[in-house]
Design an enzyme around this catalytic site. Structure first.
Site, PDB file in Angstrom:
ATOM      1  N   ARG A 151      -1.402   9.330   9.016  1.00 19.83           N
ATOM      2  CA  ARG A 151      -1.327   7.892   9.264  1.00 19.83           C
ATOM      3  C   ARG A 151      -0.820   7.121   8.049  1.00 19.83           C
ATOM      4  O   ARG A 151      -1.237   7.375   6.922  1.00 19.83           O
ATOM      5  CB  ARG A 151      -2.724   7.386   9.619  1.00 19.83           C
ATOM      6  CG  ARG A 151      -2.828   5.906   9.797  1.00 19.83           C
ATOM      7  CD  ARG A 151      -4.275   5.507   9.978  1.00 19.83           C
ATOM      8  NE  ARG A 151      -5.029   5.721   8.774  1.00 19.83           N
ATOM      9  CZ  ARG A 151      -5.734   4.768   8.154  1.00 19.83           C
ATOM     10  NH1 ARG A 151      -5.784   3.551   8.644  1.00 19.83           N
ATOM     11  NH2 ARG A 151      -6.396   5.040   7.051  1.00 19.83           N
TER      12      ARG A 151
ATOM     13  N   ARG B 108      -0.660   9.583   1.469  1.00 17.54           N
ATOM     14  CA  ARG B 108      -2.079   9.886   1.245  1.00 17.54           C
ATOM     15  C   ARG B 108      -2.402  11.366   1.112  1.00 17.54           C
ATOM     16  O   ARG B 108      -3.199  11.768   0.272  1.00 17.54           O
ATOM     17  CB  ARG B 108      -2.853   9.357   2.431  1.00 17.54           C
ATOM     18  CG  ARG B 108      -3.812   8.318   2.030  1.00 17.54           C
ATOM     19  CD  ARG B 108      -4.489   7.721   3.198  1.00 17.54           C
ATOM     20  NE  ARG B 108      -4.577   6.297   2.911  1.00 17.54           N
ATOM     21  CZ  ARG B 108      -5.181   5.431   3.695  1.00 17.54           C
ATOM     22  NH1 ARG B 108      -5.714   5.825   4.812  1.00 17.54           N
ATOM     23  NH2 ARG B 108      -5.238   4.169   3.347  1.00 17.54           N
TER      24      ARG B 108
ATOM     25  N   HIS C 132     -11.362  10.764   6.421  1.00 18.96           N
ATOM     26  CA  HIS C 132     -11.192   9.319   6.587  1.00 18.96           C
ATOM     27  C   HIS C 132     -10.718   8.893   7.968  1.00 18.96           C
ATOM     28  O   HIS C 132     -11.245   7.955   8.547  1.00 18.96           O
ATOM     29  CB  HIS C 132     -10.180   8.850   5.540  1.00 18.96           C
ATOM     30  CG  HIS C 132     -10.022   7.375   5.469  1.00 18.96           C
ATOM     31  ND1 HIS C 132     -11.087   6.519   5.302  1.00 18.96           N
ATOM     32  CD2 HIS C 132      -8.916   6.578   5.540  1.00 18.96           C
ATOM     33  CE1 HIS C 132     -10.649   5.269   5.270  1.00 18.96           C
ATOM     34  NE2 HIS C 132      -9.341   5.275   5.427  1.00 18.96           N
TER      35      HIS C 132
ATOM     36  N   HIS D 193      -8.971  10.667   2.580  1.00 15.50           N
ATOM     37  CA  HIS D 193      -8.610   9.579   1.659  1.00 15.50           C
ATOM     38  C   HIS D 193      -8.794  10.068   0.228  1.00 15.50           C
ATOM     39  O   HIS D 193      -9.814  10.683  -0.089  1.00 15.50           O
ATOM     40  CB  HIS D 193      -9.491   8.354   1.935  1.00 15.50           C
ATOM     41  CG  HIS D 193      -8.920   7.100   1.357  1.00 15.50           C
ATOM     42  ND1 HIS D 193      -8.864   6.859   0.001  1.00 15.50           N
ATOM     43  CD2 HIS D 193      -8.339   6.034   1.937  1.00 15.50           C
ATOM     44  CE1 HIS D 193      -8.285   5.683  -0.209  1.00 15.50           C
ATOM     45  NE2 HIS D 193      -7.953   5.166   0.953  1.00 15.50           N
TER      46      HIS D 193
ATOM     47  N   GLU E 250       0.845  -1.196   0.000  1.00 14.59           N
ATOM     48  CA  GLU E 250       0.000   0.000   0.000  1.00 14.59           C
ATOM     49  C   GLU E 250       0.875   1.239   0.000  1.00 14.59           C
ATOM     50  O   GLU E 250       2.079   1.166   0.296  1.00 14.59           O
ATOM     51  CB  GLU E 250      -0.934   0.006   1.213  1.00 14.59           C
ATOM     52  CG  GLU E 250      -2.121  -0.925   1.036  1.00 14.59           C
ATOM     53  CD  GLU E 250      -3.168  -0.706   2.105  1.00 14.59           C
ATOM     54  OE1 GLU E 250      -4.012   0.191   1.932  1.00 14.59           O
ATOM     55  OE2 GLU E 250      -3.151  -1.421   3.108  1.00 14.59           O
TER      56      GLU E 250
HETATM   57  C1  LIG Z   1     -14.114   2.674   4.886  1.00 15.17           C
HETATM   58  C2  LIG Z   1     -12.909   2.519   5.801  1.00 15.17           C
HETATM   59  C3  LIG Z   1     -11.846   1.731   5.400  1.00 15.17           C
HETATM   60  C4  LIG Z   1     -10.732   1.572   6.245  1.00 15.17           C
HETATM   61  N1  LIG Z   1      -9.716   0.729   5.861  1.00 15.17           N
HETATM   62  C5  LIG Z   1      -8.709   0.494   6.734  1.00 15.17           C
HETATM   63  C6  LIG Z   1      -7.713  -0.474   6.439  1.00 15.17           C
HETATM   64  O1  LIG Z   1      -7.753  -1.133   5.403  1.00 15.17           O
HETATM   65  N2  LIG Z   1      -6.730  -0.678   7.362  1.00 15.17           N
HETATM   66  C7  LIG Z   1      -6.656   0.013   8.534  1.00 15.17           C
HETATM   67  O2  LIG Z   1      -5.737  -0.209   9.327  1.00 15.17           O
HETATM   68  N3  LIG Z   1      -7.599   0.936   8.835  1.00 15.17           N
HETATM   69  C8  LIG Z   1      -8.616   1.170   7.977  1.00 15.17           C
HETATM   70  N4  LIG Z   1      -9.575   2.094   8.303  1.00 15.17           N
HETATM   71  C9  LIG Z   1      -9.496   2.763   9.614  1.00 15.17           C
HETATM   72  C10 LIG Z   1      -9.890   1.755  10.693  1.00 15.17           C
HETATM   73  O3  LIG Z   1     -10.969   0.968  10.228  1.00 15.17           O
HETATM   74  C11 LIG Z   1     -10.306   2.453  11.974  1.00 15.17           C
HETATM   75  O4  LIG Z   1      -9.375   3.428  12.332  1.00 15.17           O
HETATM   76  C12 LIG Z   1     -10.389   1.440  13.117  1.00 15.17           C
HETATM   77  O5  LIG Z   1     -11.226   0.366  12.729  1.00 15.17           O
HETATM   78  C13 LIG Z   1     -10.926   2.105  14.363  1.00 15.17           C
HETATM   79  O6  LIG Z   1     -11.183   1.115  15.313  1.00 15.17           O
HETATM   80  P1  LIG Z   1     -11.745   1.528  16.720  1.00 15.17           P
HETATM   81  O7  LIG Z   1     -11.955   0.263  17.479  1.00 15.17           O
HETATM   82  O8  LIG Z   1     -10.885   2.567  17.301  1.00 15.17           O
HETATM   83  O9  LIG Z   1     -13.155   2.236  16.419  1.00 15.17           O
HETATM   84  P2  LIG Z   1     -14.458   1.761  15.572  1.00 15.17           P
HETATM   85  O10 LIG Z   1     -14.215   0.510  14.817  1.00 15.17           O
HETATM   86  O11 LIG Z   1     -14.904   2.934  14.817  1.00 15.17           O
HETATM   87  O12 LIG Z   1     -15.483   1.419  16.734  1.00 15.17           O
HETATM   88  C14 LIG Z   1     -16.023   2.409  17.566  1.00 15.17           C
HETATM   89  C15 LIG Z   1     -17.096   1.793  18.444  1.00 15.17           C
HETATM   90  O13 LIG Z   1     -17.519   2.709  19.437  1.00 15.17           O
HETATM   91  C16 LIG Z   1     -18.926   2.742  19.500  1.00 15.17           C
HETATM   92  N5  LIG Z   1     -19.313   4.050  20.039  1.00 15.17           N
HETATM   93  C17 LIG Z   1     -19.074   5.271  19.502  1.00 15.17           C
HETATM   94  N6  LIG Z   1     -19.562   6.227  20.291  1.00 15.17           N
HETATM   95  C18 LIG Z   1     -20.112   5.616  21.377  1.00 15.17           C
HETATM   96  C19 LIG Z   1     -20.777   6.060  22.520  1.00 15.17           C
HETATM   97  N7  LIG Z   1     -21.000   7.365  22.752  1.00 15.17           N
HETATM   98  N8  LIG Z   1     -21.224   5.140  23.431  1.00 15.17           N
HETATM   99  C20 LIG Z   1     -21.039   3.820  23.230  1.00 15.17           C
HETATM  100  N9  LIG Z   1     -20.417   3.328  22.111  1.00 15.17           N
HETATM  101  C21 LIG Z   1     -19.963   4.212  21.218  1.00 15.17           C
HETATM  102  C22 LIG Z   1     -19.333   2.481  18.058  1.00 15.17           C
HETATM  103  O14 LIG Z   1     -20.672   2.088  17.971  1.00 15.17           O
HETATM  104  C23 LIG Z   1     -18.339   1.369  17.713  1.00 15.17           C
HETATM  105  O15 LIG Z   1     -18.760   0.144  18.260  1.00 15.17           O
HETATM  106  C24 LIG Z   1     -10.693   2.255   7.478  1.00 15.17           C
HETATM  107  C25 LIG Z   1     -11.757   3.061   7.868  1.00 15.17           C
HETATM  108  C26 LIG Z   1     -12.870   3.192   7.056  1.00 15.17           C
HETATM  109  C27 LIG Z   1     -14.007   4.048   7.501  1.00 15.17           C
END
Ligand SMILES: Cc1cc2nc3c(=O)[nH]c(=O)nc-3n(C[C@H](O)[C@H](O)[C@H](O)COP(=O)(O)OP(=O)(O)OC[C@H]3O[C@@H](n4cnc5c(N)ncnc54)[C@H](O)[C@@H]3O)c2cc1C
Length: 490
Positions: free
Chosen positions: A360, A265, A325, A221, A110
Site C-alpha cells: 500500500r 515502506r 500494519h 510499518h 509521505e
Molecule cells: C496506527 C495506525 C496509523 C495509520 N495511519 C494511517 C494514515 O495516516 N493514513 C491512512 O490512509 N491509513 C492509515 N492507517 C490505516 C487505516 O487507518 C486503516 O486501514 C483504515 O482506517 C481502515 O478503516 P476500516 O473502516 O476499513 O476499518 P477500521 O477503522 O479498522 O474499523 C473496523 C470496524 O469494524 C468493527 N468490527 C471488527 N470486527 C467486527 C465484528 N466481528 N463485528 C462487528 N464489528 C466488528 C471494529 O470494531 C471497527 O468499528 C493507519 C493504521 C493504524 C493502525
C-alpha cells in the site's frame, strides 16, 4: 432496501451515511463501541491529488509503483479519480483539515509519493478527526446502531447472503450485508493495530466460501517505537525531514535506495530489520533537526505520547522497529464493493479491491474507505452479478482440516508469535512450511464467547495467509522471500 453494515471505521461509516442519504433502511453493528478500529489511530493523513502541480494520473503511477505493479488499473483509477469528491464529502461532514496560509488544504509529503498530497487534521490526529465527525453525523442520521454486537457468521440461504448471526446467537436479516470490519494486524506479535483488528470479516467470508485473495501481502510499518507498547511514529515525520540512523550514527537508508528514508515502506522496513539484526539493537529515528516547537506543532499526538513515556525526541533519537500494519488482501470485490456471493459486499481494509497491489502507498487506505464506501452505497440499488474479476493474487480458501501431528497447544499468543517469526517481513520456505503445518495441527477453538470467536477467526485467517505466502514462491512487494544466500545475512 435493508442494508446491514458490520464496522464503524471510515469505510463502514461512509457507507452507512451515504446509504442512509439515499433512503435505504440502514443498520450498523459494531463489536465494541462506535469509533473503534484503526481509523481513529491514523496519524499521517489521507492522500488526494487535488493541488497545483499534481494530478490523479501521477497519484495512480505512485500507487501502482508502490504496489510493485500488482495493483488493478481500474481500481487504482477509481481511487485516485474519486479523491477530490471524497475530500469534499469529509469537509462537508465537518472534518477540519489543516489549512495552508492561502486557505487551501495543506498538503504533506509521505514516502513513495512523488508530490506532497497528504491532507491532515490536527497535525497527526487525522483519523481521530475523521472518526469524530462521521460518528457525530451517524448519531444525527436515521441509521440504527447496535454497539457490542459481534458479527460471528454470514447467514446464507440458497447461495445468497441473507444476514449475519451474532456471537450472542441472535440473527439479523438484510437484503445487503456489508463487511467493513477492518484488517488483521492482531495476527502478529508486534502490530500497530488496535485490539479489534482480528480479521473477523475475512474469516466470515472464508467460512462462507466467498473469494478472498492477496492475503500474503501484509505491510509492516518500519518506524514503530521499539520500547514499551508498540506506538506508530508516522511516515510523515520522515516526510518532514527525520532520518534513520544505525548504532554508528550512519544514515544507512542512503545506501539502500535512491529515496533513502522515503523509499517504499517494505524496503525501509526490511532494511531497518536487517540493520537491527546485524547490530543487535534497534536503529533510531532522528527527528532532532525539526526542533521541539515544530515537532509539537506538526505532530502533537506523537509528541505527547513520547513525552508521556519520558522520551524527548527533539533532543534524542528514539529506537524504532517494524510491526505489522496493514493488510493489502482481503475479500475480493469489484470497484463497487460487490463480493463474489450474491448479497455480500465488502469495503475498507477488509476488502481486496486491488488498489494496493502488493504494497500500500501511504495514506491511500483512509482514501479507499471514503471513496469505495460512497461507491458501494450508490451501487446497492443497481445489483448486477459479480463480474468474475481476474484474480491477480492467489485466492484463499478456508481450511478447517487439522493435521494429525501435534504442535503444542493453540493460544492466541502462540499464534501471534508463530506468525511474527515465520510469516513476518522476512520469509523463507522452511519457516512458511513449518507455519502452515503448525497452524493446521492446532484445533480451532469452538467459539462461545467474543474472545473465542476472535481466536477462531485469527486461526482461519492465519492458515489462509501462511498458505498463500508459501504458494507465492517469488518476492513481490511486501511479500519477501529470502533466497538461500540471504538467509544467513538476515
Ligand atoms: C496506527 C495506525 C496509523 C495509520 N495511519 C494511517 C494514515 O495516516 N493514513 C491512512 O490512509 N491509513 C492509515 N492507517 C490505516 C487505516 O487507518 C486503516 O486501514 C483504515 O482506517 C481502515 O478503516 P476500516 O473502516 O476499513 O476499518 P477500521 O477503522 O479498522 O474499523 C473496523 C470496524 O469494524 C468493527 N468490527 C471488527 N470486527 C467486527 C465484528 N466481528 N463485528 C462487528 N464489528 C466488528 C471494529 O470494531 C471497527 O468499528 C493507519 C493504521 C493504524 C493502525
Amino acid at each position: 432496501m435493508k442494508v446491514l453494515i458490520a464496522g464503524s471505521g471510515i469505510a463502514g461509516l461512509t457507507t452507512a451515511l451515504r446509504a442512509d442519504a439515499l433512503g435505504h433502511d440502514v443498520e450498523l453493528i459494531v463489536k465494541g463501541e462506535l469509533g473503534g478500529g484503526s481509523t481513529a489511530h491514523a496519524q499521517g493523513g489521507i492522500a488526494g491529488a487535488y493541488g497545483a502541480g499534481d494530478s490523479p494520473a501521477l497519484h495512480a503511477l505512485d500507487t501502482m509503483h508502490a504496489g510493485d505493479g500488482h495493483g488493478g488499473p481500474l481500481a487504482i483509477a477509481t481511487l485516485v479519480d474519486g479523491a477530490a469528491a471524497a475530500l469534499d464529502a469529509l469537509v462537508s461532514a465537518g472534518v477540519a483539515f489543516d489549512r495552508a496560509a492561502d486557505g487551501s488544504i495543506a498538503r504533506g509529503l509521505e514516502a513513495a509519493h512523488s508530490r506532497p498530497r497528504i491532507a491532515h487534521a490536527g497535525g497527526d490526529a487525522t483519523g481521530r478527526a475523521i472518526s469524530h465527525a462521521l460518528v457525530a453525523r451517524l448519531r444525527a442520521s436515521e441509521v440504527r446502531v447496535r454497539e457490542r454486537a459481534f458479527a460471528a457468521d454470514l447467514l446464507i440461504d440458497e447461495g445468497r447472503v441473507r444476514g449475519i448471526r451474532l456471537v450472542s446467537g441472535s440473527e439479523i436479516e438484510a437484503d445487503a450485508v456489508v463487511l467493513a470490519t477492518g484488517g488483521a494486524g492482531r495476527l502478529f506479535a508486534h502490530t500497530t493495530n488496535p485490539p479489534e483488528t482480528t480479521g473477523d470479516g475475512i474469516a466470515m467470508a472464508l467460512r462462507a466460501g466467498a473469494a478472498v485473495a492477496d492475503l500474503e501481502f501484509m505491510q509492516f510499518h518500519p518506524t514503530v517505537l521499539a520500547v514499551g507498547t508498540p506506538f506508530l511514529i508516522s511516515e510523515a515525520v520522515r516526510g518532514a525531514g527525520a532520518v534513520l540512523r544505525d548504532a554508528g550514527g550512519r544514515r544507512f537508508m542512503v545506501d539502500e535506495h535512491p529515496d533513502a528514508e522515503l523509499a517504499p515502506r517494505d524496503i525501509v522496513a526490511r532494511a531497518v530489520a536487517r540493520r537491527a539484526d546485524e547490530q543487535g539493537s534497534p536503529v533510531v529515528l532522528d527527528a532532532t533537526i525539526l526542533g521541539a516547537p515544530e515537532l509539537a506543532h506538526r505532530f502533537p499526538t506523537i509528541d505527547a505520547e513520547l513525552r508521556r513515556r519520558g522520551l524527548d525526541w527533539s533532543r534524542q533519537p528514539v529506537p524504532v522497529s517494524p510491526a505489522a500494519h496493514y493488510l493489502m488482501g482481503g475479500v475480493v470485490t469489484d470497484v463497487d464493493g460487490r463480493a463474489s456471493l450474491p448479497g455480500l459486499w465488502a469495503v475498507g481494509e477488509t476488502a481486496r479491491t486491488g488498489v494496493h497491489g502488493a504494497n500500500r502507498l501511504a495514506s491511500n487506505s483512509l482514501l479507499e474507505g471514503a471513496v469505495f464506501g460512497a461507491r458501494l452505497a450508490e451501487a446497492l440499488e443497481a445489483p448486477r452479478a459479480f463480474e468474475s474479476l481476474t484474480l491477480l493474487g492467489s485466492a484463499s480458501r478456508c481450511s478447517n482440516s487439522s493435521d494429525s501431528k501435534k504442535a503444542g497447544r493453540f493460544s492466541r499468543h502462540a499464534l501471534q508469535q508463530l506468525m511474527w517469526e515465520r510469516v513476518g517481513l522476512l520469509r523463507d520456505d522452511e519457516g512458511l512450511t513449518d507455519a502452515v503445518r503448525t497452524l493446521h495441527a492446532w484445533e480451532a477453538p469452538s467459539p462461545r464467547t467474543s474472545a473465542e470467536q476472535e481466536d477462531a477467526n485469527l486461526l482461519v485467517v492465519a492458515r489462509a495467509m501462511a498458505s498463500a505466502a508459501l504458494e507465492r514462491t517469488e518476492s513481490l512487494g511486501a511479500h519477501f522471500r529470502l533466497s538461500p544466500a540471504l538467509i544467513g545475512a538476515a
